[in-house]
Write a protein that holds these residues in place. Structure first.
Motif, PDB file in Angstrom:
ATOM      1  N   UNK A 161      55.950 -67.972 -17.830  1.00 32.97           N
ATOM      2  CA  UNK A 161      54.572 -67.479 -17.889  1.00 32.97           C
ATOM      3  C   UNK A 161      54.072 -66.716 -16.682  1.00 32.97           C
ATOM      4  N   UNK A 162      54.648 -66.943 -15.495  1.00 33.78           N
ATOM      5  CA  UNK A 162      54.175 -66.227 -14.321  1.00 33.78           C
ATOM      6  C   UNK A 162      54.885 -64.883 -14.183  1.00 33.78           C
ATOM      7  N   UNK A 163      54.163 -63.915 -13.631  1.00 37.75           N
ATOM      8  CA  UNK A 163      54.739 -62.589 -13.381  1.00 37.75           C
ATOM      9  C   UNK A 163      55.351 -62.486 -11.986  1.00 37.75           C
ATOM     10  N   UNK A 164      55.008 -63.433 -11.117  1.00 37.97           N
ATOM     11  CA  UNK A 164      55.566 -63.413  -9.772  1.00 37.97           C
ATOM     12  C   UNK A 164      55.239 -64.687  -9.030  1.00 37.97           C
ATOM     13  N   UNK A 165      56.024 -64.987  -8.028  1.00 36.45           N
ATOM     14  CA  UNK A 165      55.736 -66.091  -7.107  1.00 36.45           C
ATOM     15  C   UNK A 165      55.981 -65.570  -5.691  1.00 36.45           C
ATOM     16  N   UNK A 166      55.283 -66.175  -4.735  1.00 39.19           N
ATOM     17  CA  UNK A 166      55.464 -65.794  -3.335  1.00 39.19           C
ATOM     18  C   UNK A 166      56.036 -66.977  -2.580  1.00 39.19           C
ATOM     19  N   UNK A 167      57.155 -66.759  -1.902  1.00 38.80           N
ATOM     20  CA  UNK A 167      57.852 -67.787  -1.144  1.00 38.80           C
ATOM     21  C   UNK A 167      58.143 -67.262   0.258  1.00 38.80           C
ATOM     22  N   UNK A 168      58.536 -68.162   1.145  1.00 38.70           N
ATOM     23  CA  UNK A 168      58.951 -67.741   2.483  1.00 38.70           C
ATOM     24  C   UNK A 168      60.346 -67.147   2.423  1.00 38.70           C
ATOM     25  N   UNK A 169      60.511 -65.964   3.001  1.00 37.28           N
ATOM     26  CA  UNK A 169      61.831 -65.333   3.035  1.00 37.28           C
ATOM     27  C   UNK A 169      62.835 -66.231   3.746  1.00 37.28           C
ATOM     28  N   UNK A 170      62.383 -66.947   4.767  1.00 37.22           N
ATOM     29  CA  UNK A 170      63.287 -67.810   5.537  1.00 37.22           C
ATOM     30  C   UNK A 170      63.947 -68.848   4.647  1.00 37.22           C
ATOM     31  N   UNK A 171      63.164 -69.471   3.772  1.00 36.79           N
ATOM     32  CA  UNK A 171      63.715 -70.489   2.888  1.00 36.79           C
ATOM     33  C   UNK A 171      64.741 -69.906   1.928  1.00 36.79           C
ATOM     34  N   UNK A 172      64.423 -68.750   1.353  1.00 34.53           N
ATOM     35  CA  UNK A 172      65.377 -68.101   0.447  1.00 34.53           C
ATOM     36  C   UNK A 172      66.669 -67.752   1.181  1.00 34.53           C
ATOM     37  N   UNK A 173      66.532 -67.233   2.400  1.00 33.16           N
ATOM     38  CA  UNK A 173      67.718 -66.872   3.181  1.00 33.16           C
ATOM     39  C   UNK A 173      68.584 -68.087   3.466  1.00 33.16           C
ATOM     40  N   UNK A 174      67.940 -69.190   3.815  1.00 34.04           N
ATOM     41  CA  UNK A 174      68.699 -70.368   4.245  1.00 34.04           C
ATOM     42  C   UNK A 174      69.487 -71.004   3.110  1.00 34.04           C
ATOM     43  N   UNK A 175      68.992 -70.890   1.892  1.00 36.44           N
ATOM     44  CA  UNK A 175      69.741 -71.497   0.781  1.00 36.44           C
ATOM     45  C   UNK A 175      70.552 -70.445   0.014  1.00 36.44           C
ATOM     46  N   UNK A 176      70.687 -69.255   0.588  1.00 37.34           N
ATOM     47  CA  UNK A 176      71.515 -68.231  -0.028  1.00 37.34           C
ATOM     48  C   UNK A 176      70.912 -67.586  -1.255  1.00 37.34           C
ATOM     49  N   UNK A 177      69.567 -67.528  -1.327  1.00 39.09           N
ATOM     50  CA  UNK A 177      68.888 -66.953  -2.493  1.00 39.09           C
ATOM     51  C   UNK A 177      68.060 -65.729  -2.112  1.00 39.09           C
ATOM     52  N   UNK A 178      68.433 -65.024  -1.048  1.00 40.99           N
ATOM     53  CA  UNK A 178      67.631 -63.890  -0.583  1.00 40.99           C
ATOM     54  C   UNK A 178      67.540 -62.785  -1.628  1.00 40.99           C
ATOM     55  N   UNK A 179      68.519 -62.728  -2.539  1.00 44.59           N
ATOM     56  CA  UNK A 179      68.499 -61.689  -3.562  1.00 44.59           C
ATOM     57  C   UNK A 179      67.400 -61.919  -4.600  1.00 44.59           C
ATOM     58  N   UNK A 180      66.741 -63.076  -4.550  1.00 44.06           N
ATOM     59  CA  UNK A 180      65.629 -63.353  -5.460  1.00 44.06           C
ATOM     60  C   UNK A 180      64.364 -62.596  -5.059  1.00 44.06           C
ATOM     61  N   UNK A 181      64.310 -62.104  -3.828  1.00 45.89           N
ATOM     62  CA  UNK A 181      63.121 -61.411  -3.339  1.00 45.89           C
ATOM     63  C   UNK A 181      63.092 -59.991  -3.889  1.00 45.89           C
ATOM     64  N   UNK A 182      62.041 -59.656  -4.624  1.00 41.40           N
ATOM     65  CA  UNK A 182      61.850 -58.292  -5.100  1.00 41.40           C
ATOM     66  C   UNK A 182      61.283 -57.420  -3.987  1.00 41.40           C
ATOM     67  N   UNK A 183      60.324 -57.981  -3.250  1.00 40.33           N
ATOM     68  CA  UNK A 183      59.678 -57.265  -2.161  1.00 40.33           C
ATOM     69  C   UNK A 183      59.490 -58.205  -0.979  1.00 40.33           C
ATOM     70  N   UNK A 184      59.954 -57.796   0.211  1.00 38.01           N
ATOM     71  CA  UNK A 184      59.646 -58.525   1.435  1.00 38.01           C
ATOM     72  C   UNK A 184      58.371 -57.915   2.007  1.00 38.01           C
ATOM     73  N   UNK A 185      57.338 -58.723   2.097  1.00 37.02           N
ATOM     74  CA  UNK A 185      56.015 -58.232   2.485  1.00 37.02           C
ATOM     75  C   UNK A 185      55.926 -58.102   3.998  1.00 37.02           C
TER      76      UNK A 185
END
Length: 305
Positions: A161-185
């Motif tokens: 149902x959501x069109x987007x979520x905002x997370x910390x880039x650091x957390x995504x990087x640390x668990x190897x999910x940086x490719x989930x980021x569409x835009x780094x703000x």
């Protein structure tokens, strides 16, 4: 020598703690010390409660149980996300190391749209009033909704149902999910939370110097100075992570540039302040910036919409 490292049980927390454990083992080896680090999982109030973070007592919601475990000899040291730690120093504990911080930026995760391409009325999830307010300042036509849970849970909302979520880039990087980021703000668009991207390693002040000094060797002085300035802004504003307050300090050639921002809840009004000074005077720089913001009406922005 064996150490017990207390950590929250989430994947991100365990990953962060494992990183620190490896750094400790390597630093000890350079000193001729054979170190074994065991992770001890601790459940915190923030992990157990499913209520909105804004509705919880924010101060220490993710750290109190870890600190109790440390004081009660359940573990020898604990690792926190620095932004979760209350600004006021704990009287019985020492932040022995703040390792070099990760990416400070916030990451917009969508199914392909950039921030500018999202349709009017798009639903964006975040549990952070700071992110929500700055999103609305950038795109007042968006619908921002509360969001809780671990990274997988939040990303899963993109298919629910959501069109987007905002997370910390650091957390995504640390668990190897940086490719989930569409835009780094960029911080010019969305200024980070004070201490975002940084970890803190806490010990008892009377811990055995043989291993405690190894912990202290992980300290990154420029990161410590930067986050001290950022958190000093929070301290003056008497704000926690329930307030839309952002701060980010950078250091170049011994000179610190501190940017701070306070936004009202719906993103229609904001105060920005930029201060420069010696990096060795980080805390006083942060305090003066906080007092300037207070003088300009930050208290009214934090308390209203």
């Amino acid at each position: 020598m064996k150490l017990r490292l207390g950590t929250r049980a989430s994947q991100l927390a365990r990953t962060q703690s494992s990183m620190v454990a490896r750094q400790l083992i390597d630093a000890a080896k350079e000193r001729g010390i054979d170190l074994d680090v065991e992770l001890v999982r601790i459940r915190t109030e923030g992990d157990v409660s499913r209520d909105s973070l804004v509705g919880l007592s924010q101060t220490g919601v993710f750290v109190n149980a870890l600190r109790d475990a440390l004081k009660n000899d359940v573990c020898d040291l604990v690792v926190h996300s620095l932004k979760d730690i209350p600004v006021e120093p704990h009287p019985d504990l020492e932040i022995a190391a703040i390792p070099e911080r990760e990416d400070v930026r916030d990451a917009l995760c969508t199914l392909g749209h950039s921030l500018n391409d999202l349709p009017a009325g798009a639903r964006i999830g975040t549990g952070s009033p700071r992110r929500a307010a700055q999103l609305l300042a950038l795109r007042p036509d968006l619908t921002v909704e509360g969001l809780r849970g671990n990274i997988d849970t939040r990303l899963g909302k993109l298919h629910d149902g959501l069109d987007g979520v905002v997370l910390a880039a650091a957390g995504l990087n640390r668990i190897g999910r940086s490719d989930e980021a569409t835009t780094l703000l960029d911080p010019s668009q969305m200024l980070p939370a004070p201490g975002q991207g940084a970890l803190a390693v806490e010990v008892l002040p009377d811990a055995d110097p043989e291993w405690a000094d190894v912990v202290r060797s992980l300290d990154h002085i420029d990161t410590r100075r930067a986050v001290n300035a950022e958190r000093a802004v929070l301290g003056v504003l008497d704000a926690g992570c329930a307030a839309p307050v952002a701060a980010y300090a950078t250091i170049a050639n011994g000179v610190m540039t501190l940017k701070a921002r306070v936004v009202n809840g719906n993103g229609t009004l904001s105060l920005n302040e930029t201060t420069t000074g010696s990096a060795t005077e980080a805390a006083s720089l942060g305090r003066s910036t906080g007092f300037t913001l207070l003088g300009r009406g930050a208290g009214r922005l934090m308390g209203g919409s």
